[in-house]
Design a protein around this motif. Structure first.
Motif, PDB file in Angstrom:
ATOM      1  N   MET A 124     -55.222  -5.814  42.182  1.00  0.00           N
ATOM      2  CA  MET A 124     -55.672  -6.434  41.362  1.00  0.00           C
ATOM      3  C   MET A 124     -57.007  -5.653  41.148  1.00  0.00           C
ATOM      4  O   MET A 124     -57.518  -4.867  42.928  1.00  0.00           O
ATOM      5  N   GLN A 125     -57.698  -4.888  40.696  1.00  0.00           N
ATOM      6  CA  GLN A 125     -58.931  -4.241  40.290  1.00  0.00           C
ATOM      7  C   GLN A 125     -59.529  -5.082  39.711  1.00  0.00           C
ATOM      8  O   GLN A 125     -59.240  -5.145  38.656  1.00  0.00           O
ATOM      9  N   LEU A 126     -61.113  -4.724  40.128  1.00  0.00           N
ATOM     10  CA  LEU A 126     -62.092  -5.425  38.805  1.00  0.00           C
ATOM     11  C   LEU A 126     -62.502  -4.169  38.794  1.00  0.00           C
ATOM     12  O   LEU A 126     -63.236  -3.458  39.001  1.00  0.00           O
ATOM     13  N   VAL A 127     -62.493  -4.002  36.976  1.00  0.00           N
ATOM     14  CA  VAL A 127     -62.194  -3.125  36.147  1.00  0.00           C
ATOM     15  C   VAL A 127     -64.457  -2.720  36.080  1.00  0.00           C
ATOM     16  O   VAL A 127     -65.259  -3.622  35.599  1.00  0.00           O
ATOM     17  N   GLY A 128     -64.658  -1.831  35.898  1.00  0.00           N
ATOM     18  CA  GLY A 128     -66.139  -1.369  35.955  1.00  0.00           C
ATOM     19  C   GLY A 128     -67.087  -1.903  37.096  1.00  0.00           C
ATOM     20  O   GLY A 128     -68.371  -1.722  37.460  1.00  0.00           O
ATOM     21  N   GLY A 129     -66.199  -2.603  37.943  1.00  0.00           N
ATOM     22  CA  GLY A 129     -67.412  -2.802  39.070  1.00  0.00           C
ATOM     23  C   GLY A 129     -67.751  -2.328  40.375  1.00  0.00           C
ATOM     24  O   GLY A 129     -67.497  -1.249  40.603  1.00  0.00           O
ATOM     25  N   ASN A 130     -68.166  -2.765  41.577  1.00  0.00           N
ATOM     26  CA  ASN A 130     -69.107  -1.486  42.759  1.00  0.00           C
ATOM     27  C   ASN A 130     -67.953  -1.048  43.481  1.00  0.00           C
ATOM     28  O   ASN A 130     -66.413  -1.683  43.848  1.00  0.00           O
ATOM     29  N   TYR A 139     -66.957 -10.179  49.371  1.00  0.00           N
ATOM     30  CA  TYR A 139     -67.573  -8.875  48.680  1.00  0.00           C
ATOM     31  C   TYR A 139     -68.928  -9.271  47.993  1.00  0.00           C
ATOM     32  O   TYR A 139     -69.132 -10.317  47.491  1.00  0.00           O
ATOM     33  N   ASP A 140     -70.029  -8.622  48.792  1.00  0.00           N
ATOM     34  CA  ASP A 140     -70.754  -8.810  47.606  1.00  0.00           C
ATOM     35  C   ASP A 140     -71.428  -7.880  46.658  1.00  0.00           C
ATOM     36  O   ASP A 140     -70.720  -6.577  46.857  1.00  0.00           O
ATOM     37  N   GLN A 141     -72.197  -8.340  46.190  1.00  0.00           N
ATOM     38  CA  GLN A 141     -72.879  -7.819  44.574  1.00  0.00           C
ATOM     39  C   GLN A 141     -71.011  -6.682  44.233  1.00  0.00           C
ATOM     40  O   GLN A 141     -71.105  -5.827  44.151  1.00  0.00           O
ATOM     41  N   VAL A 142     -70.311  -6.909  43.791  1.00  0.00           N
ATOM     42  CA  VAL A 142     -69.180  -6.608  43.096  1.00  0.00           C
ATOM     43  C   VAL A 142     -69.547  -6.388  41.549  1.00  0.00           C
ATOM     44  O   VAL A 142     -69.051  -5.649  41.208  1.00  0.00           O
ATOM     45  N   GLN A 162     -64.368  -8.138  34.666  1.00  0.00           N
ATOM     46  CA  GLN A 162     -63.145  -7.942  33.722  1.00  0.00           C
ATOM     47  C   GLN A 162     -61.934  -7.555  35.533  1.00  0.00           C
ATOM     48  O   GLN A 162     -62.298  -6.676  35.642  1.00  0.00           O
ATOM     49  N   MET A 163     -60.361  -7.944  35.001  1.00  0.00           N
ATOM     50  CA  MET A 163     -59.465  -7.319  36.291  1.00  0.00           C
ATOM     51  C   MET A 163     -59.115  -7.098  35.173  1.00  0.00           C
ATOM     52  O   MET A 163     -58.484  -7.182  34.410  1.00  0.00           O
ATOM     53  N   THR A 164     -58.106  -5.902  36.460  1.00  0.00           N
ATOM     54  CA  THR A 164     -56.753  -5.041  35.831  1.00  0.00           C
ATOM     55  C   THR A 164     -55.635  -5.292  36.897  1.00  0.00           C
ATOM     56  O   THR A 164     -56.077  -5.724  38.061  1.00  0.00           O
ATOM     57  N   PHE A 165     -54.572  -5.969  36.670  1.00  0.00           N
ATOM     58  CA  PHE A 165     -53.611  -6.187  37.301  1.00  0.00           C
ATOM     59  C   PHE A 165     -52.419  -4.823  37.436  1.00  0.00           C
ATOM     60  O   PHE A 165     -51.962  -4.626  36.123  1.00  0.00           O
ATOM     61  N   LYS A 166     -51.909  -4.533  38.474  1.00  0.00           N
ATOM     62  CA  LYS A 166     -50.505  -3.354  38.418  1.00  0.00           C
ATOM     63  C   LYS A 166     -49.999  -3.558  39.162  1.00  0.00           C
ATOM     64  O   LYS A 166     -49.953  -4.106  40.399  1.00  0.00           O
ATOM     65  N   GLY A 167     -48.422  -3.784  38.128  1.00  0.00           N
ATOM     66  CA  GLY A 167     -47.074  -3.919  39.321  1.00  0.00           C
ATOM     67  C   GLY A 167     -46.821  -5.162  37.963  1.00  0.00           C
ATOM     68  O   GLY A 167     -46.068  -5.964  39.238  1.00  0.00           O
ATOM     69  N   ASN A 213     -53.145 -25.488  33.102  1.00  0.00           N
ATOM     70  CA  ASN A 213     -54.244 -26.341  33.952  1.00  0.00           C
ATOM     71  C   ASN A 213     -55.266 -24.601  34.137  1.00  0.00           C
ATOM     72  O   ASN A 213     -56.344 -24.540  34.605  1.00  0.00           O
ATOM     73  N   GLY A 214     -55.143 -23.545  33.302  1.00  0.00           N
ATOM     74  CA  GLY A 214     -56.239 -22.675  33.102  1.00  0.00           C
ATOM     75  C   GLY A 214     -55.385 -21.566  34.332  1.00  0.00           C
ATOM     76  O   GLY A 214     -55.835 -20.617  34.389  1.00  0.00           O
ATOM     77  N   ASP A 215     -55.211 -21.850  35.269  1.00  0.00           N
ATOM     78  CA  ASP A 215     -54.535 -20.698  35.774  1.00  0.00           C
ATOM     79  C   ASP A 215     -53.902 -19.955  35.809  1.00  0.00           C
ATOM     80  O   ASP A 215     -52.771 -20.027  34.669  1.00  0.00           O
ATOM     81  N   LEU A 216     -53.497 -18.596  36.471  1.00  0.00           N
ATOM     82  CA  LEU A 216     -52.846 -17.347  35.623  1.00  0.00           C
ATOM     83  C   LEU A 216     -51.940 -17.211  36.429  1.00  0.00           C
ATOM     84  O   LEU A 216     -51.748 -17.358  37.938  1.00  0.00           O
ATOM     85  N   ILE A 217     -50.498 -16.859  35.750  1.00  0.00           N
ATOM     86  CA  ILE A 217     -49.165 -16.875  36.119  1.00  0.00           C
ATOM     87  C   ILE A 217     -48.918 -15.726  36.423  1.00  0.00           C
ATOM     88  O   ILE A 217     -49.371 -14.916  35.029  1.00  0.00           O
ATOM     89  N   ILE A 218     -48.859 -14.213  37.288  1.00  0.00           N
ATOM     90  CA  ILE A 218     -48.505 -13.108  37.071  1.00  0.00           C
ATOM     91  C   ILE A 218     -46.891 -12.947  37.343  1.00  0.00           C
ATOM     92  O   ILE A 218     -46.622 -13.197  38.697  1.00  0.00           O
ATOM     93  N   GLN A 219     -46.136 -12.261  36.701  1.00  0.00           N
ATOM     94  CA  GLN A 219     -44.944 -12.410  36.502  1.00  0.00           C
ATOM     95  C   GLN A 219     -44.852 -10.600  36.971  1.00  0.00           C
ATOM     96  O   GLN A 219     -44.944  -9.849  36.571  1.00  0.00           O
TER      97      GLN A 219
END
Length: 170
Positions: free
Chosen positions: A70-76, A114-117, A148-153, A162-168
């Protein structure tokens, strides 16, 4: 009653370990230098680096462990990463026979911050039981839409009722 069998004793130990809360171990040289904190469970490994969160899962059909990133797009790209709420638990690593490579008294924490992502936004990782959770702490007046997040894999992403993210994965 007869004493428990080895299998029964092992099952009890596994059950008790499964009830222990998740903790985050500070990396003091016992793993890759990019990793700041790590957590382990019966069926996962978690590595927190400044740039990404890596979750390793047991081998799939191809017999290779799965990695979800998981990575934050455009983050610190280099936020300060610190342990919060030291638990009192420590780990010791005796790597090889060279005492200079031993790592003793490695501290564990209940949370990792994590400070100031993003400007005005921090992230905090913690365990809810043995489950990994994270929150974004958004300062007043800061737009949370920048997150914004991106998921690789991941094979598929969806939300449950419930609004929970399900990652397959594979």
């Amino acid at each position: 009653a007869p004493p428990p069998t080895k299998a029964e004793s092992a099952a009890r130990v596994a059950e008790k370990l499964g009830q222990m809360p998740m903790t985050f171990e500070q990396n003091l040289g016992q793993t890759d230098h990019r990793v700041k904190f790590t957590a382990r469970g019966q069926d996962y490994g978690l590595f927190l680096t400044p740039r990404e969160t890596v979750l390793t899962l047991p081998a799939g059909q191809n017999k290779r462990p799965l990695a979800l990133r998981m990575q934050l797009v455009g983050g610190n790209p280099n936020p300060a990463v610190t342990g919060v709420e030291r638990t009192g638990t420590v780990s010791n690593y005796y790597l090889g026979t060279d005492p200079s490579k031993f790592r003793t008294g490695v501290p564990h924490f209940a949370k990792v911050k994590y400070d100031q992502v993003y400007p005005g936004i921090d992230a905090v990782y913690y365990g809810q039981g043995r489950m990994l959770e994270y929150d974004f702490i958004v300062a007043p007046g800061v737009d949370p839409q920048v997150i914004q997040m991106t998921f690789k894999g991941a094979r598929k992403l969806s939300l449950d009722d419930n609004g929970d993210l399900i990652i397959q994965t594979k």
